[in-house]
Design an enzyme around this catalytic site. Structure first.
Site, PDB file in Angstrom:
ATOM      1  N   GLN A   1      -4.742  -1.604   9.375  1.00  0.00           N
ATOM      2  CA  GLN A   1      -4.566  -2.934   8.793  1.00  0.00           C
ATOM      3  C   GLN A   1      -5.149  -3.997   9.734  1.00  0.00           C
ATOM      4  OE1 GLN A   1      -3.223  -3.610   5.662  1.00  0.00           O
ATOM      5  NE2 GLN A   1      -3.982  -5.667   6.094  1.00  0.00           N
TER       6      GLN A   1
ATOM      7  N   LYS B   1       0.837  -1.207   0.000  1.00  0.00           N
ATOM      8  CA  LYS B   1       0.000   0.000   0.000  1.00  0.00           C
ATOM      9  C   LYS B   1       0.873   1.259   0.000  1.00  0.00           C
ATOM     10  CE  LYS B   1      -3.703  -2.630   2.068  1.00  0.00           C
ATOM     11  NZ  LYS B   1      -4.438  -3.100   3.236  1.00  0.00           N
TER      12      LYS B   1
ATOM     13  N   ASP C   1     -11.121   2.640   3.411  1.00  0.00           N
ATOM     14  CA  ASP C   1     -11.415   1.208   3.265  1.00  0.00           C
ATOM     15  C   ASP C   1     -12.917   0.974   3.058  1.00  0.00           C
ATOM     16  OD1 ASP C   1      -9.479  -0.737   3.092  1.00  0.00           O
ATOM     17  OD2 ASP C   1      -9.115  -0.848   5.262  1.00  0.00           O
TER      18      ASP C   1
END
Ligand code: NDP
Length: 296
Positions: A97, A53, A120
């Site tokens: 995460q 990422k 997200d």
């Protein structure tokens, strides 16, 4: 032999476009978008996803901040970190995460991220807006799956779609996005009797199960588009999908490989969402610019 849907190539195209847009922002003398990624502990798979990422952010010229917290960090400290980022005008997107250590509630942590920075798309406000058909952050993996299907040039409207898996992060949202595109959608799961009979009906088959080889060639309708979301590690350390590629590749019309299919798309869509968040913060969204992946 099936056509391969090259997720690496499609994701590179997206990242190149994002790079151009970010370079234009820079040359206008504006601050560039910034993605903050929080990782807790030392899970090797999580570390590798986070590296991907940050690398993608760097590729596009986007700023990024990696915040590494120890495995034993308290939920309060993690929440304080998120609250500081929520209030930081220089941070556009916040990603925590997953998975988190057991002593921390993932639900409470995801709820703490400002919906406006929730790139997200996991915050309940964004989930609700997705299901209500209102503008929201489209979760990255489902968004990547739609883009991959679209890259084949085949229409989605009117197709019979089977999504195998009903998780909140993949199965359910991708089913909703496909429904928005006028497909007839079935969601199958571990309690679905005679899974093969269901999957054989699918013009488009999305496998998001987390078990290697769940879908074999005899479960696929000849010519179908097959999207393999699964990431499973074999005993010799290789990555493999939920679809048995060897038997499926002769039957499917189109198929994604693992690795090199959905995985790189998830990352490209995260960068896309962060640019989207940045544009929203500054009210600088150009009409039509981000509508392509909004619910319809
Ligand atoms: P979950 O474990 O949350 O969900 C798996 C789903 O598969 C569940 O709905 C489960 O059914 C269903 N299932 C399990 N076994 C069977 C079976 N034998 N037959 C039919 N359905 C079954 O997984 P995720 O959705 O989070 O992830 C799925 C896969 O995608 C994983 O391999 C994950 O690593 C990968 N992934 C990949 C990403 C990428 O970027 N490429 C991103 C996110 C995930 P039930 O609900 O009944 O238990």
């Amino acid at each position: 032999m099936s056509n391969i849907i090259d997720g690496k190539a499609v994701s590179l195209e997206i990242k190149e476009k994002l790079k151009e847009r970010i370079s234009a922002i820079r040359s206008e003398g504006r601050r560039v978008p910034c993605l903050a990624v929080i990782i807790v502990g030392d899970n090797p798979a999580s570390r590798s996803y986070v590296r991907g990422k940050i690398k993608a952010a760097e590729f596009t010229g986007m700023d990024s901040r990696l915040i590494e917290l120890p495995e034993d960090v308290s939920e309060r400290e993690l929440m304080d970190t998120i609250e500081a980022l929520n209030g930081d005008a220089g941070t556009d997107g916040i990603l925590v995460q997953l998975p988190l250590p057991r002593h921390i509630s993932e639900d409470r942590v995801l709820d703490a991220i400002s919906p406006a920075k929730d790139v997200d798309g996991f915050h309940p406000v964004n989930v609700a807006n997705l299901w209500l058909g209102r503008p929201c952050f489209i979760p990255c993996t489902p968004q990547g799956i739609i883009r991959l299907i679209e890259s084949t040039g085949e229409p989605i409207e009117g197709k019979r779609v089977v999504v195998v898996g009903r998780s909140n992060i993949v199965g359910k949202p991708v089913a909703k996005l496909l429904l928005d595109r006028n497909a007839t959608v079935t969601i199958a799961h571990s309690r679905t009797p005679d899974l093969a009979a269901v999957t054989r009906e699918a013009d488009i088959l999305v496998a998001a199960v987390g078990r290697a080889g769940t879908i074999t060639g005899d479960m696929i309708k000849p010519g179908a588009i097959v999207i393999d979301v699964g990431i499973n590690r074999t005993s010799d350390g290789h990555l493999t999908g939920d679809v048995d590629f060897a038997s499926a590749a002769g039957v499917a019309g189109w198929i994604t490989p693992v690795p090199g299919g959905v995985g790189p798309m998830t990352i490209a869509c995260l960068i896309y969402n962060t640019l989207h968040a940045f544009e929203e913060h500054y009210g600088a969204k150009r009409p039509g610019e981000f509508e392509g992946y909004a619910p319809q």
